[in-house]
Scaffold this motif. Structure first.
Motif, short mmCIF file in Angstrom:
data_model
loop_
_atom_site.label_atom_id
_atom_site.label_comp_id
_atom_site.label_asym_id
_atom_site.label_seq_id
_atom_site.Cartn_x
_atom_site.Cartn_y
_atom_site.Cartn_z
N ALA A 51 0.83 -1.21 0.00
CA ALA A 51 0.00 0.00 0.00
C ALA A 51 0.86 1.25 0.00
N ASP A 52 0.26 2.37 -0.40
CA ASP A 52 0.97 3.65 -0.42
C ASP A 52 1.00 4.29 0.95
N GLU A 276 -8.97 6.92 -11.25
CA GLU A 276 -8.59 5.96 -12.30
C GLU A 276 -7.14 6.14 -12.72
N THR A 277 -6.44 7.06 -12.06
CA THR A 277 -5.05 7.33 -12.41
C THR A 277 -4.11 6.86 -11.31
N LEU A 278 -2.84 6.77 -11.63
CA LEU A 278 -1.84 6.30 -10.68
C LEU A 278 -1.40 7.42 -9.74
N ASP A 279 -2.32 7.89 -8.94
CA ASP A 279 -1.96 8.90 -7.96
C ASP A 279 -1.70 8.19 -6.63
N GLY A 281 -2.71 6.24 -4.31
CA GLY A 281 -3.74 5.29 -3.92
C GLY A 281 -5.01 5.45 -4.72
N ARG A 282 -5.17 4.65 -5.76
CA ARG A 282 -6.40 4.73 -6.54
C ARG A 282 -7.58 4.15 -5.77
N TYR A 283 -7.28 3.25 -4.82
CA TYR A 283 -8.34 2.60 -4.05
C TYR A 283 -8.12 2.82 -2.56
N LYS A 284 -9.23 3.04 -1.87
CA LYS A 284 -9.20 3.16 -0.42
C LYS A 284 -9.94 1.98 0.17
N MET A 285 -9.27 1.24 1.04
CA MET A 285 -9.85 0.08 1.70
C MET A 285 -10.03 0.40 3.18
N GLU A 286 -11.28 0.35 3.65
CA GLU A 286 -11.58 0.77 5.02
C GLU A 286 -12.26 -0.33 5.81
N TYR A 305 -4.44 2.87 1.52
CA TYR A 305 -4.57 3.35 0.14
C TYR A 305 -3.61 2.54 -0.72
N LYS A 306 -4.11 2.02 -1.83
CA LYS A 306 -3.24 1.21 -2.69
C LYS A 306 -3.64 1.37 -4.15
N GLN A 307 -2.75 0.92 -5.04
CA GLN A 307 -2.97 1.09 -6.47
C GLN A 307 -3.88 0.03 -7.07
N GLU A 308 -3.78 -1.18 -6.56
CA GLU A 308 -4.56 -2.28 -7.12
C GLU A 308 -5.71 -2.65 -6.18
#
Length: 334
Positions: A51-52, A276-279, A281-286, A305-308
């Motif tokens: 994760a980021d 949808e971009t590589l900033d 963390g494209r996805y937030k897992m809570e 926060y992570k990319q995949e």
């Protein structure tokens, strides 16, 4: 990877302000032993999930006192604003369920048709997680909400409210501090019902869940010892607060997060696509929950926060288990 650092600086900075105002001394509410554990758990989560960044917060349910805050925000400036950054969150579904129930237009025992897992609203295609397998079919709202059905969540909201503006205002009346500018788009209501129509911070989400755990009494989170501030005496009718708790405490829901169905806890996990971009963390897992269920003493928030999008919910659940075991077994001062 740089190490996760304790955010006691948040408590210290507010403490400094408080001391200037009152010329008194206030102690931080943070418990070092708990904070050391959350630091360790977050470091492991970030490494394991590639994760980021991430956040873990622990608060005392009755008082709102912050017992631990850990995070790595990638900016070297540990400020309160980091925890108050507002973003979309699929955890907002819980607020949708609460206001839909509180409207009196639906009940958990009512039946809802999830249309085979695929449903079109004003040109927007809604899908449930198992749509490829034919969806959940007809089931009760209780069962649908435990499955986090997007379709059932929207249908419940649309039965209770006429438009997105009325719906978001109902959410605000529960005490949930959301940012919403309004929209003329017909699809706005759909996204709002799923937590994508307004933005909310980790801080506010934890306050909201803590209020649910607290039988509907929403207290402000406090990093320094002070009088308890009740922000909302009654978030919603008590029977609807208890209905939400029954969803969060459902044994099937717990097993999905690798939490024993013997555990006395209520919890929810959700994944949100932020970009949808590589900033960063494209996805937030809570994941957010409280324990013990019958008399909650702690409310916990975990986020990475992570990319995949590979589902890390089991890993978050494992970290939650370790935190719950430590707090309940070792019983540090609450």
């Amino acid at each position: 990877m740089k190490p996760v650092k304790m955010l006691v600086a948040i408590a210290i900075s507010l403490l400094a302000v408080a001391c200037k105002e009152s010329n008194g001394i206030r102690e931080t509410t943070v418990i070092s032993a708990v904070n050391h554990l959350t630091d360790s758990l977050l470091t492991s989560l970030i490494e394991e999930q590639k994760a980021d960044s991430g956040i873990i917060m622990v608060v005392s349910t009755p008082t709102g006192y912050i017992r631990a805050v850990s995070g790595d925000f990638c900016d070297h400036d540990y400020r309160l604003e980091n925890l108050c950054r507002k973003e979309y969150s699929s955890m907002g579904k819980v607020a949708t369920w609460l206001v839909a129930l509180n409207s009196g237009e639906i009940a958990l025992t009512d039946t809802v048709d999830t249309h085979g897992g695929v449903y079109t609203v004003n040109g927007t295609l809604l899908k449930d997680a198992n749509w490829k397998d034919g969806g959940y079919g007809k089931l009760t709202y209780l069962e649908a909400f435990v499955h986090q059905s997007n379709i059932a969540t929207y249908i419940a909201a649309s039965k209770a409210y006429n438009n997105a503006d009325d719906f978001v205002e109902a959410i605000r009346l529960t005490g949930l501090n959301v940012s919403y500018a309004g929209s003329r788009f017909k699809t706005a209501f759909v996204w709002a019902s799923l937590g994508y129509g307004y933005t909310i911070s980790a801080w506010n989400m934890l306050e909201f869940f803590n209020g649910i755990a607290n039988q509907g009494k929403k207290v402000s989170l406090l990093p320094v010892a002070d009088s308890i501030f009740v922000d909302k005496e009654k978030m919603a009718d008590l029977k609807h607060i208890q209905a939400i708790k029954s969803i969060l405490e459902d044994k099937g829901n717990l097993r999905e997060l690798n939490i024993s169905d013997k555990a006395s806890t209520g919890v929810m996990g959700a994944a949100t696509q932020l970009s949808e971009t590589l900033d960063n963390g494209r996805y937030k897992m809570e994941l957010c929950g409280y324990f013990p269920a019958d008399n909650p003493q702690y409310t916990v928030y975990l986020c990475i926060y992570k990319q995949e999008k590979e589902d890390p919910m089991v890993s978050l659940g494992n970290a939650y288990n370790k935190l719950m075991d430590f707090l309940l077994a070792d019983a540090p001062k609450n």
